[in-house]
Design a protein around this motif. Structure first.
Motif, PDB file in Angstrom:
ATOM      1  N   ALA A  83       0.580  -1.174   0.172  1.00  0.00           N
ATOM      2  CA  ALA A  83      -0.124   0.010  -0.188  1.00  0.00           C
ATOM      3  C   ALA A  83       0.658   0.976   0.092  1.00  0.00           C
ATOM      4  CB  ALA A  83      -0.683  -0.102   0.925  1.00  0.00           C
ATOM      5  N   GLN A  84       1.862   1.917   0.443  1.00  0.00           N
ATOM      6  CA  GLN A  84       2.611   2.715   1.241  1.00  0.00           C
ATOM      7  C   GLN A  84       3.421   2.060  -0.553  1.00  0.00           C
ATOM      8  OE1 GLN A  84       3.250   4.223   3.248  1.00  0.00           O
ATOM      9  NE2 GLN A  84       3.721   5.901   1.903  1.00  0.00           N
ATOM     10  N   ALA A  85       3.788   0.881  -1.671  1.00  0.00           N
ATOM     11  CA  ALA A  85       5.119   2.070  -2.311  1.00  0.00           C
ATOM     12  C   ALA A  85       3.261   2.038  -3.523  1.00  0.00           C
ATOM     13  CB  ALA A  85       4.997   0.327  -2.567  1.00  0.00           C
ATOM     14  N   ILE A  86       2.113   1.882  -3.502  1.00  0.00           N
ATOM     15  CA  ILE A  86       1.118   2.194  -4.642  1.00  0.00           C
ATOM     16  C   ILE A  86       1.559   3.888  -4.073  1.00  0.00           C
ATOM     17  CG2 ILE A  86      -1.694   2.309  -4.874  1.00  0.00           C
ATOM     18  CD1 ILE A  86      -1.353  -0.655  -4.546  1.00  0.00           C
ATOM     19  N   ALA A  87       0.886   3.928  -2.427  1.00  0.00           N
ATOM     20  CA  ALA A  87       1.276   5.349  -2.774  1.00  0.00           C
ATOM     21  C   ALA A  87       2.170   6.060  -2.962  1.00  0.00           C
ATOM     22  CB  ALA A  87       0.205   5.529  -0.767  1.00  0.00           C
ATOM     23  N   ASP A  88       3.210   6.180  -2.361  1.00  0.00           N
ATOM     24  CA  ASP A  88       4.592   6.766  -3.388  1.00  0.00           C
ATOM     25  C   ASP A  88       4.656   6.541  -4.312  1.00  0.00           C
ATOM     26  OD1 ASP A  88       5.142   6.944  -0.731  1.00  0.00           O
ATOM     27  OD2 ASP A  88       6.705   4.600  -0.452  1.00  0.00           O
ATOM     28  N   ASP A  89       4.919   5.959  -5.249  1.00  0.00           N
ATOM     29  CA  ASP A  89       3.924   6.418  -7.209  1.00  0.00           C
ATOM     30  C   ASP A  89       2.939   7.268  -7.326  1.00  0.00           C
ATOM     31  OD1 ASP A  89       5.895   4.597  -7.239  1.00  0.00           O
ATOM     32  OD2 ASP A  89       5.178   2.609  -7.857  1.00  0.00           O
ATOM     33  N   MET A  90       2.263   6.893  -6.747  1.00  0.00           N
ATOM     34  CA  MET A  90       1.022   8.325  -6.791  1.00  0.00           C
ATOM     35  C   MET A  90       1.757   9.780  -6.460  1.00  0.00           C
ATOM     36  SD  MET A  90      -2.351   5.957  -5.944  1.00  0.00           S
ATOM     37  CE  MET A  90      -3.136   5.043  -6.673  1.00  0.00           C
ATOM     38  N   GLY A  91       1.960   9.525  -5.617  1.00  0.00           N
ATOM     39  CA  GLY A  91       2.929  10.740  -5.070  1.00  0.00           C
ATOM     40  C   GLY A  91       1.828  11.821  -4.095  1.00  0.00           C
ATOM     41  N   VAL A  92       1.171  10.483  -3.239  1.00  0.00           N
ATOM     42  CA  VAL A  92       0.050  10.617  -2.058  1.00  0.00           C
ATOM     43  C   VAL A  92       0.468  10.532  -0.756  1.00  0.00           C
ATOM     44  CG1 VAL A  92      -1.196  11.135  -4.325  1.00  0.00           C
ATOM     45  CG2 VAL A  92      -1.374   8.981  -3.042  1.00  0.00           C
ATOM     46  N   GLU A  93      -0.006  10.997  -0.369  1.00  0.00           N
ATOM     47  CA  GLU A  93      -0.134   9.936   1.995  1.00  0.00           C
ATOM     48  C   GLU A  93      -1.093   9.214   1.652  1.00  0.00           C
ATOM     49  OE1 GLU A  93      -1.463  12.886   4.373  1.00  0.00           O
ATOM     50  OE2 GLU A  93       0.328  14.500   3.906  1.00  0.00           O
ATOM     51  N   LEU A  94      -1.162   7.858   2.261  1.00  0.00           N
ATOM     52  CA  LEU A  94      -1.817   6.947   2.306  1.00  0.00           C
ATOM     53  C   LEU A  94      -2.246   7.132   3.974  1.00  0.00           C
ATOM     54  CD1 LEU A  94      -2.100   3.917   2.148  1.00  0.00           C
ATOM     55  CD2 LEU A  94       0.016   3.065   3.665  1.00  0.00           C
ATOM     56  N   GLU A  95      -3.147   6.335   3.506  1.00  0.00           N
ATOM     57  CA  GLU A  95      -4.643   6.032   4.671  1.00  0.00           C
ATOM     58  C   GLU A  95      -5.552   4.430   4.973  1.00  0.00           C
ATOM     59  OE1 GLU A  95      -9.115   7.793   5.587  1.00  0.00           O
ATOM     60  OE2 GLU A  95      -7.223   9.539   5.520  1.00  0.00           O
ATOM     61  N   ILE A  96      -4.781   4.476   6.454  1.00  0.00           N
ATOM     62  CA  ILE A  96      -5.504   2.940   6.344  1.00  0.00           C
ATOM     63  C   ILE A  96      -6.565   2.739   7.071  1.00  0.00           C
ATOM     64  CG2 ILE A  96      -5.505   1.515   7.251  1.00  0.00           C
ATOM     65  CD1 ILE A  96      -3.565   1.319   4.927  1.00  0.00           C
ATOM     66  N   LYS A  97      -7.558   2.496   6.529  1.00  0.00           N
ATOM     67  CA  LYS A  97      -9.334   2.374   7.668  1.00  0.00           C
ATOM     68  C   LYS A  97      -9.307   0.745   7.010  1.00  0.00           C
ATOM     69  CE  LYS A  97     -12.582   5.590   6.145  1.00  0.00           C
ATOM     70  NZ  LYS A  97     -13.772   6.068   5.839  1.00  0.00           N
ATOM     71  N   GLU A  98      -9.565   0.877   8.835  1.00  0.00           N
ATOM     72  CA  GLU A  98      -9.720  -0.793   9.120  1.00  0.00           C
ATOM     73  C   GLU A  98     -11.117  -1.000   9.220  1.00  0.00           C
ATOM     74  OE1 GLU A  98      -6.546  -0.849  12.604  1.00  0.00           O
ATOM     75  OE2 GLU A  98      -7.588  -3.005  12.620  1.00  0.00           O
ATOM     76  N   LEU A  99     -11.638  -2.250   8.900  1.00  0.00           N
ATOM     77  CA  LEU A  99     -12.875  -2.422   8.491  1.00  0.00           C
ATOM     78  C   LEU A  99     -12.675  -4.654   8.695  1.00  0.00           C
ATOM     79  CD1 LEU A  99     -13.470  -0.771   5.485  1.00  0.00           C
ATOM     80  CD2 LEU A  99     -14.598   0.010   7.136  1.00  0.00           C
ATOM     81  N   ALA A 100     -14.440  -4.640   9.124  1.00  0.00           N
ATOM     82  CA  ALA A 100     -14.251  -6.201   9.278  1.00  0.00           C
ATOM     83  C   ALA A 100     -14.557  -6.995   7.227  1.00  0.00           C
ATOM     84  CB  ALA A 100     -15.686  -6.718   9.443  1.00  0.00           C
ATOM     85  N   PHE A 101     -13.654  -8.140   7.707  1.00  0.00           N
ATOM     86  CA  PHE A 101     -13.464  -8.763   6.711  1.00  0.00           C
ATOM     87  C   PHE A 101     -14.170  -8.294   5.724  1.00  0.00           C
ATOM     88  CE2 PHE A 101     -11.854 -11.683   4.043  1.00  0.00           C
ATOM     89  CZ  PHE A 101     -11.125 -11.370   3.117  1.00  0.00           C
TER      90      PHE A 101
END
Length: 292
Positions: A83-101
């Protein structure tokens, strides 16, 4: 900036979650990915916002899980690094939102997250609801047992009359139902929390935990009393899945192209295996530290 982890009770119905999330609104909400003229804005909306919102269920080591580091709660795992690598390649910050599976897909389609990264297998059934990136990892499904009972298992059929623990709405639930279609409900512990299932196996409340082989690898490193039952690999061909991939809303072609670019790069550079090996080591060390 300190991340705020949002937890949702596993017992919530997916539909209820979608309604409650939609009502919340706010600036952090994900967009639909389409302009009023029908243009695909799935990638540009994220870049304009400057933030990628990723939905996941962080109870699935070594994919994603919590540890305590220097007195602080920290979210780690292979999917976190992807997820961090994807955000870095987009040039944006990363936010994680936890959810029930079992609420992940509902939240994605409700526009509350941009993508899903949670060891989510791109099964045919799920592809009816959402689209997926290129796969980044493919695992096997096996049964983990207490080593003291290893002599009871030689083939898959030896699990047929045993009480099995399975994560709710998982690929493994489908695999078990396919293998044992007549198995009664009282021979299952079917819940959302992998942590609870691990504890149930430790306490002999279930005979076996059906999960991904890489999850077993991590669990056995931290719990030497666990082992994989002989002959317990489940057939997954019926799922028609290429493996775990990033989930996106349908019609998000621009976003998919960006995701595919990052995933292909990570695979070519050997980073996926590096992320997985590091996550397994962290998970095992974390359990050992907790028991010390």
């Amino acid at each position: 900036m300190k991340t705020v982890w949002k937890r949702f009770a596993a017992g919530f119905l997916a539909a209820t979650l979608a309604l409650s999330l939609t009502a919340c609104g706010g600036d952090s909400s994900s967009s639909s990915g389409e302009s009023s003229e029908g243009e695909d804005t799935s990638l540009s909306d994220i870049q304009k916002r400057g933030k990628l919102i990723v939905g996941m269920n962080a109870e699935f080591a070594p994919y994603e899980f919590h540890i305590m580091e220097n007195g602080e709660d920290k979210l780690v795992g292979m999917d976190i690094e992807i997820a961090q690598a994807i955000a870095d390649d987009m040039g944006v910050e990363l936010e994680i939102k936890e959810l029930a599976f079992d609420a992940l897909i509902t939240a994605l389609n409700a526009g509350q997250v941009d993508i899903l990264i949670s060891g989510l297998s791109a099964t045919e059934k799920r592809r009816e609801q959402i689209d997926f990136s290129e796969p980044y990892y493919k695992s096997k499904t096996v049964a983990m047992i207490n080593k003291k009972n290893a002599g009871q298992y030689k083939t898959l059929d030896d699990l047929k009359d045993k009480k099995l623990g399975v994560q709710l709405s998982s690929l493994q639930q489908q695999a078990v139902n396919n293998a044992f279609p007549d198995k009664p409900d009282d021979e299952y512990m079917l819940i959302e929390s992998m942590n609870t299932l691990m504890l149930a196996l430790k306490a002999d409340q279930i005979d076996a935990l059906v999960t991904a082989d890489i999850v077993c690898k991590q669990a056995m490193a931290a719990n030497p009393e666990f082992t994989v039952a002989e002959g317990s690999e489940f057939d997954l061909d019926f799922l028609n899945s290429p493996g775990a991939a990033v989930g996106i809303r349908k019609g998000s072609d621009a976003l998919k192209a960006q995701l595919d670019s990052t995933i292909i790069r990570l695979k070519d550079e050997g980073k996926i295996d590096e992320f997985m090996n590091r996550a397994c080591e962290i998970a095992a060390n974390n359990v050992s530290a907790e028991e010390a």
